[in-house]
Design a protein around this motif. Sequence first.
Motif, PDB file in Angstrom:
ATOM      1  N   SER A  24       0.882  -1.167   0.000  1.00 28.44           N
ATOM      2  CA  SER A  24       0.000   0.000   0.000  1.00 28.44           C
ATOM      3  C   SER A  24       0.919   1.216   0.000  1.00 28.44           C
ATOM      4  CB  SER A  24      -0.900   0.014   1.231  1.00 28.44           C
ATOM      5  OG  SER A  24      -1.697   1.187   1.245  1.00 28.44           O
ATOM      6  N   SER A  25       0.880   1.998  -1.080  1.00 31.81           N
ATOM      7  CA  SER A  25       1.867   3.063  -1.271  1.00 31.81           C
ATOM      8  C   SER A  25       1.198   4.420  -1.423  1.00 31.81           C
ATOM      9  CB  SER A  25       2.723   2.780  -2.508  1.00 31.81           C
ATOM     10  OG  SER A  25       3.407   1.550  -2.374  1.00 31.81           O
ATOM     11  N   ILE A  26       1.947   5.449  -1.026  1.00 30.54           N
ATOM     12  CA  ILE A  26       1.463   6.829  -1.154  1.00 30.54           C
ATOM     13  C   ILE A  26       2.470   7.611  -1.978  1.00 30.54           C
ATOM     14  CG2 ILE A  26       0.791   8.938   0.057  1.00 30.54           C
ATOM     15  CD1 ILE A  26       0.207   7.226   2.520  1.00 30.54           C
ATOM     16  N   TYR A  27       1.958   8.348  -2.959  1.00 30.53           N
ATOM     17  CA  TYR A  27       2.777   9.217  -3.794  1.00 30.53           C
ATOM     18  C   TYR A  27       2.304  10.658  -3.605  1.00 30.53           C
ATOM     19  CZ  TYR A  27       4.505   5.058  -6.216  1.00 30.53           C
ATOM     20  OH  TYR A  27       5.103   3.858  -6.513  1.00 30.53           O
ATOM     21  N   ARG A  28       3.258  11.576  -3.549  1.00 29.78           N
ATOM     22  CA  ARG A  28       2.933  12.999  -3.392  1.00 29.78           C
ATOM     23  C   ARG A  28       3.419  13.763  -4.625  1.00 29.78           C
ATOM     24  NH1 ARG A  28       4.776  14.256   1.569  1.00 29.78           N
ATOM     25  NH2 ARG A  28       2.715  14.554   2.484  1.00 29.78           N
ATOM     26  N   HIS A  29       2.559  14.708  -5.065  1.00 33.18           N
ATOM     27  CA  HIS A  29       2.943  15.536  -6.206  1.00 33.18           C
ATOM     28  C   HIS A  29       4.152  16.391  -5.833  1.00 33.18           C
ATOM     29  CE1 HIS A  29       2.604  18.365  -9.553  1.00 33.18           C
ATOM     30  NE2 HIS A  29       1.892  17.412 -10.156  1.00 33.18           N
ATOM     31  N   ARG A  30       5.061  16.588  -6.783  1.00 33.56           N
ATOM     32  CA  ARG A  30       6.311  17.269  -6.484  1.00 33.56           C
ATOM     33  C   ARG A  30       6.144  18.781  -6.303  1.00 33.56           C
ATOM     34  NH1 ARG A  30      10.926  14.057  -7.681  1.00 33.56           N
ATOM     35  NH2 ARG A  30      10.345  12.042  -8.572  1.00 33.56           N
ATOM     36  N   THR A  31       5.108  19.365  -6.879  1.00 28.68           N
ATOM     37  CA  THR A  31       4.916  20.812  -6.730  1.00 28.68           C
ATOM     38  C   THR A  31       3.639  21.167  -5.987  1.00 28.68           C
ATOM     39  OG1 THR A  31       3.779  21.008  -8.873  1.00 28.68           O
ATOM     40  CG2 THR A  31       6.181  21.293  -8.842  1.00 28.68           C
ATOM     41  N   ARG A  32       2.718  20.226  -5.887  1.00 33.64           N
ATOM     42  CA  ARG A  32       1.489  20.491  -5.124  1.00 33.64           C
ATOM     43  C   ARG A  32       1.391  19.448  -4.020  1.00 33.64           C
ATOM     44  NH1 ARG A  32      -4.664  22.067  -6.999  1.00 33.64           N
ATOM     45  NH2 ARG A  32      -5.490  22.078  -4.882  1.00 33.64           N
ATOM     46  N   GLU A  33       1.850  19.810  -2.838  1.00 27.75           N
ATOM     47  CA  GLU A  33       2.045  18.817  -1.788  1.00 27.75           C
ATOM     48  C   GLU A  33       0.749  18.313  -1.173  1.00 27.75           C
ATOM     49  OE1 GLU A  33       4.861  20.141   1.074  1.00 27.75           O
ATOM     50  OE2 GLU A  33       6.552  19.967  -0.302  1.00 27.75           O
ATOM     51  N   ASP A  34      -0.367  19.013  -1.397  1.00 30.28           N
ATOM     52  CA  ASP A  34      -1.626  18.507  -0.847  1.00 30.28           C
ATOM     53  C   ASP A  34      -2.264  17.471  -1.768  1.00 30.28           C
ATOM     54  OD1 ASP A  34      -2.314  20.292  -2.877  1.00 30.28           O
ATOM     55  OD2 ASP A  34      -4.169  20.894  -1.879  1.00 30.28           O
ATOM     56  N   LEU A  35      -1.614  17.157  -2.898  1.00 32.52           N
ATOM     57  CA  LEU A  35      -2.140  16.186  -3.839  1.00 32.52           C
ATOM     58  C   LEU A  35      -1.425  14.855  -3.632  1.00 32.52           C
ATOM     59  CD1 LEU A  35      -3.866  15.326  -6.181  1.00 32.52           C
ATOM     60  CD2 LEU A  35      -2.275  16.454  -7.743  1.00 32.52           C
ATOM     61  N   LEU A  36      -2.168  13.883  -3.096  1.00 29.47           N
ATOM     62  CA  LEU A  36      -1.632  12.555  -2.811  1.00 29.47           C
ATOM     63  C   LEU A  36      -2.368  11.515  -3.648  1.00 29.47           C
ATOM     64  CD1 LEU A  36      -1.445  12.724   1.096  1.00 29.47           C
ATOM     65  CD2 LEU A  36       0.402  13.153  -0.527  1.00 29.47           C
ATOM     66  N   VAL A  37      -1.644  10.477  -4.031  1.00 30.46           N
ATOM     67  CA  VAL A  37      -2.244   9.342  -4.714  1.00 30.46           C
ATOM     68  C   VAL A  37      -1.970   8.108  -3.866  1.00 30.46           C
ATOM     69  CG1 VAL A  37      -2.265   7.914  -6.783  1.00 30.46           C
ATOM     70  CG2 VAL A  37      -1.897  10.378  -6.977  1.00 30.46           C
ATOM     71  N   HIS A  38      -3.010   7.342  -3.589  1.00 33.37           N
ATOM     72  CA  HIS A  38      -2.908   6.138  -2.768  1.00 33.37           C
ATOM     73  C   HIS A  38      -3.096   4.921  -3.677  1.00 33.37           C
ATOM     74  CE1 HIS A  38      -3.250   8.529   0.996  1.00 33.37           C
ATOM     75  NE2 HIS A  38      -3.924   9.337   0.184  1.00 33.37           N
ATOM     76  N   LEU A  39      -2.076   4.067  -3.717  1.00 36.35           N
ATOM     77  CA  LEU A  39      -2.097   2.905  -4.603  1.00 36.35           C
ATOM     78  C   LEU A  39      -2.029   1.616  -3.810  1.00 36.35           C
ATOM     79  CD1 LEU A  39       0.423   3.948  -7.411  1.00 36.35           C
ATOM     80  CD2 LEU A  39      -2.048   4.254  -7.371  1.00 36.35           C
ATOM     81  N   GLY A  40      -2.747   0.614  -4.294  1.00 35.95           N
ATOM     82  CA  GLY A  40      -2.565  -0.761  -3.849  1.00 35.95           C
ATOM     83  C   GLY A  40      -1.924  -1.512  -5.002  1.00 35.95           C
ATOM     84  N   ILE A  41      -0.723  -2.074  -4.787  1.00 32.29           N
ATOM     85  CA  ILE A  41       0.045  -2.667  -5.877  1.00 32.29           C
ATOM     86  C   ILE A  41       0.464  -4.088  -5.498  1.00 32.29           C
ATOM     87  CG2 ILE A  41       2.055  -2.405  -7.377  1.00 32.29           C
ATOM     88  CD1 ILE A  41       2.149   0.556  -6.547  1.00 32.29           C
ATOM     89  N   CYS A  42       0.252  -5.019  -6.424  1.00 31.97           N
ATOM     90  CA  CYS A  42       0.643  -6.414  -6.203  1.00 31.97           C
ATOM     91  C   CYS A  42       1.504  -6.871  -7.382  1.00 31.97           C
ATOM     92  CB  CYS A  42      -0.595  -7.291  -6.099  1.00 31.97           C
ATOM     93  SG  CYS A  42      -0.246  -9.071  -6.013  1.00 31.97           S
ATOM     94  N   PRO A  43       2.636  -7.557  -7.124  1.00 31.28           N
ATOM     95  CA  PRO A  43       3.478  -8.030  -8.237  1.00 31.28           C
ATOM     96  C   PRO A  43       2.731  -8.961  -9.187  1.00 31.28           C
ATOM     97  CG  PRO A  43       4.646  -8.222  -6.150  1.00 31.28           C
ATOM     98  CD  PRO A  43       3.228  -7.880  -5.821  1.00 31.28           C
ATOM     99  N   ARG A  44       1.771  -9.695  -8.659  1.00 31.67           N
ATOM    100  CA  ARG A  44       1.017 -10.622  -9.508  1.00 31.67           C
ATOM    101  C   ARG A  44      -0.203  -9.958 -10.143  1.00 31.67           C
ATOM    102  NH1 ARG A  44      -4.328 -12.510 -10.118  1.00 31.67           N
ATOM    103  NH2 ARG A  44      -4.223 -14.426 -11.365  1.00 31.67           N
ATOM    104  N   CYS A  45      -0.999  -9.211  -9.324  1.00 36.75           N
ATOM    105  CA  CYS A  45      -2.295  -8.691  -9.786  1.00 36.75           C
ATOM    106  C   CYS A  45      -2.190  -7.319 -10.435  1.00 36.75           C
ATOM    107  CB  CYS A  45      -3.282  -8.624  -8.618  1.00 36.75           C
ATOM    108  SG  CYS A  45      -3.594 -10.228  -7.848  1.00 36.75           S
ATOM    109  N   GLY A  46      -1.094  -6.607 -10.178  1.00 37.65           N
ATOM    110  CA  GLY A  46      -0.975  -5.248 -10.675  1.00 37.65           C
ATOM    111  C   GLY A  46      -1.595  -4.260  -9.689  1.00 37.65           C
ATOM    112  N   THR A  47      -2.044  -3.131 -10.205  1.00 35.98           N
ATOM    113  CA  THR A  47      -2.667  -2.117  -9.342  1.00 35.98           C
ATOM    114  C   THR A  47      -4.112  -2.504  -9.072  1.00 35.98           C
ATOM    115  OG1 THR A  47      -1.249  -0.393 -10.285  1.00 35.98           O
ATOM    116  CG2 THR A  47      -3.242   0.328  -9.132  1.00 35.98           C
TER     117      THR A  47
END
Length: 646
Positions: free
Chosen positions: A505-528
């Motif tokens: 379960s991963s979180i990514y933050r925009h490099r210039t807009r810090e209040d913009l987050l993307v939350h991903l669930g990623i599996c090597p087998r199933c993908g996102t």
Amino acid sequence: MNDRVFLSPTVHTSTQAYVRAAERWNPAESFPLLEGPVLERTIAKFSLAQVEDASAAALPGVAPCHLPGVVLSFGGEEVAAVAGLLARATGRAHRVTTQTEIAAELDRLGDEFVALVALAEDLEALGDLPGDGHPRLGLVTTRELDALAALVYRTLALPSLPGTQDRRLVHPALPGSQDADVVSFEDLSLITAKRSELLVLRSHGRECSLNLPDAIICGRSSNELSTGALPVNTRVPACMLGGGCYRHDLEPEDRIPAHAISGTVVYAQSCHSASPGVSGMPLSTNLSLGLLEGTAVAVIGSLGRHRVDAKAEHILTEALNDGLRLGDVAKRLNEYGQGVGGEMSKVILLGDPAISFPNRSASSLRAVVSPKHVDGRGTPAPTAIDATTMVEVNHLSTQVLPALQRLRWMDIEVDQAALIQWDDAAIHLARVCLQPFHDDAPMAGELTSVLSDDVASAQINILKGIVENAHATWWRPGGPLLSECQPVASTAVPCPHCGRNSARSSIYRHRTREDLLVHLGICPRCGTWRWSSAAGGPVRHTTPMDIQARVGEAISLTAALHNDSNRTVRGAAAFVFVNGAYEHLPAPTVQAVTLAPGVSEPMTVTVRPDRRRVSVDLHEGMFLTLIDGAFSAYPLVVDLRPSRTG
């Protein structure tokens, strides 16, 4: 009321004679007064005879009483004599202190009612706000000794005066003006010719004045110009330099001296209306000190820049009606103000903190909260805003609308005109809810529902636009967004589909807009398996990721939507085959979503791929939601196999 008859005051024409009389005064003697213009105004308004050219003989005598707390004084024998009068007449101890000892003395007295008697120039010499943080401190202060003597007399004679009504002056641009007694020059006689028990002055102003569109209430004690060297670190107004009043639009007769305003307790709710020890302008211009040279017994003034707050006067009025002493009235106002405006809602009491108004009548003296005045315009009670409405407005303003505004950064089209319109509506709602006298306050709930409905409907249309694009292209959630983000957190979790512990379960933050987050669930087998702009929802989805089906047979696809929050959420849900138009797969489905707290609801879509046109292959589908501004995508794979019948 005490039935004894007390001697009328005696007026002394010299300071020396007055001080001698004050030092030896006892309750059996006539109360001493000092001749001067302030005394003349006191006689005019406090005279029991209520006739023109009344003399001190018509003034009520001073009836000794017992008040809590202590009287402190500093600044010379004349001030000490006045303070001693106040202390002996009220059964309180009097302590003479010094400029260097006053802070320690106040600390020692703690939470007691403290009447600190001093001339304004001596308070100013302290160099800072006296007793800052002392909750029950009242500064019994004026510019000159004759005014101080008259103020102490008015304080002690107060129980002998008949009650009168409350009145309000409100600038027409501020909340509550539609129900005020005074909004312009033509109304001012209501608060100059007639004495008010509580007089609320709420307007724009500065240390020297309070404004109306066509008049100004001026704090100056005289019309003398400044002579000699100009004071250092003092803001000298133009009027003292021969430049006239800064209100160039007014005529001289439009300037009303503050001492002409007649109120027993004056709540001066304007910027810098009281500034003991921290005056930016010369003391001779101060608004509150000008009011105390009239008939005021006390002024509750604003310290520094002040936040407009129509509700504060109701806190004040209720405190007076509850019989609180003025020190506790100011304390209650500051406790309330700390929660709504902090330092911009801070007040200070100029006057004796131990006095109260026990004879205020709920029927005739609650004019500030009663729907009727005898001779005023009437003042309705503030509209109570339902707590549910406040919560909804807060949620729309801080969660939903900002989330919708971020959608453009995710390569999602949103009507910009609509965003501006919703933001304007939210700003208006905030003012409706936070200004109790706002014209639209009775409709706060209805206006909130309208905005909430508009936003919910708009989310359906936004999601329709997303799925139309996804069905026609090789669409990916967020478009190029992830290439603009950097990972900030990653946690190992079991994949909800294959169960492997190598999922993240991963979180990514925009490099210039810090209040913009993307939350991903990623599996090597199933993908996102999950892509979302919100950490946990507002809605939690569960759906199988791998689905086997046959060409020509009905396929039932279900996503379970779970509302784990404590509020109802609204928006839209959809299912779409990515690039489905090219693959001749069924068109997307969009539906409105309203989920109450704790409710789970399935979204089921039944599709039947056309056996003549759809290829046997792995086809990507997605369940999408846009709920309360949060966008989420849950991919799945339809493993489409040949028809059983060939």
